[in-house]
Design a protein around this motif. Structure first.
Motif: not given
Length: 267
Positions: A159-168
């Motif tokens: 689920a998108p809200h459970l994914m780790p913080p994204p990279f820039l």
């Protein structure tokens, strides 16, 4: 042409109502009597952004698809400030949204080219510490739905809200240096090795293969024969024992008395 209202906004104290019409005019009305007070002329295309100042009831901001941003004094019906969003080599950029800061000293706008425009007083030095192009590597990742119709990230099945913080990353998907990765909420105190994204090659919908950030680069502990953690090892053992018990129970159930002959004994 029959006029149509595209946007409407009350001013800060609700004494005035401003409407944007598809003939590119802004109209200021007395909210109590319904009297038309002013026609504000300046836009050359439809306006879909009207924002009132957070505490100055005289001020209204408008922006539209013509790339124009106006600050109006709606009590006088006059133009206070004007900015035209011209992008070098690409023409003007339509302005899609604008918001004032709570203190009324700044406002920010987004345009059709993915730019964030920040207006205010003082110098721009505080913003120089960030790169010009900033995207999350998950911004344009495809989504799917599972059997319960819940949304999942196609690549990780999470689920998108459970994914780790994204990279820039920049506009081409190349990750920024680690000092910028710490600007992402949730990565402020990460070790350097956890701020280096792992790159991979992903096929797009039109068949083109592009390089893309696919996850966090860490040491592959399984290849080194190391247990990731004691807790993970205990969980694996518990799961194995549970699987063995389940298998034994199924065997005993299948080998029990059939056709009503005898009664099974409880252990």
């Amino acid at each position: 042409m029959k006029p149509k209202v595209t946007m409407i906004a009350w001013n800060q104290n609700d004494n005035y109502v401003v409407t944007a019409v598809n003939n590119h005019l802004l109209k200021v009305w007395n909210s109590s009597t319904g009297q038309l007070l002013h026609d504000l002329v300046g836009h050359a295309d439809e306006v879909f952004v009207l924002e009132t100042h957070p505490f100055d009831s005289r001020i209204m901001l408008s922006a539209g698809h013509d790339g124009n941003i106006f600050i109006w004094d709606i009590t006088k019906g006059t133009k206070t400030k004007h900015y035209f969003n011209m992008i070098e080599g690409q023409g003007h950029g339509a302005v899609f949204d604008c918001k004032f800061s709570p203190d009324g000293q700044h406002f920010a706008c987004t345009d059709s080219h993915g730019h964030l425009l920040i207006f205010g007083f003082g110098c721009s030095r505080p913003y120089e510490k960030i790169p010009d192009q900033m995207f999350f590597h998950t911004d344009y990742r495809p989504l799917i739905r599972d059997s319960n119709n819940y949304v999942l990230d196609e690549q990780t099945q999470q689920a998108p809200h459970l994914m780790p913080p994204p990279f820039l990353v920049d506009v081409d998907g190349n990750p920024h240096p680690t000092k910028y990765q710490r600007l992402v909420p949730g990565r402020e105190n990460c070790a350097d090795e956890h701020l280096i994204p792992q790159l991979g090659y992903v096929a797009t919908s039109d068949g083109e293969v592009v390089e893309q950030v696919i996850g966090q680069q860490t040491v592959d502990q399984d290849e080194q024969g190391l247990e990731p953690s004691i807790l993970d090892g205990m969980i694996r053992q518990l799961q194995l024992q549970q699987d063995q018990r389940t298998g034994a129970d199924q065997e005993s159930a299948s080998s029990g008395p059939q056709n009503g002959e005898g009664t099974p004994r409880r252990g």
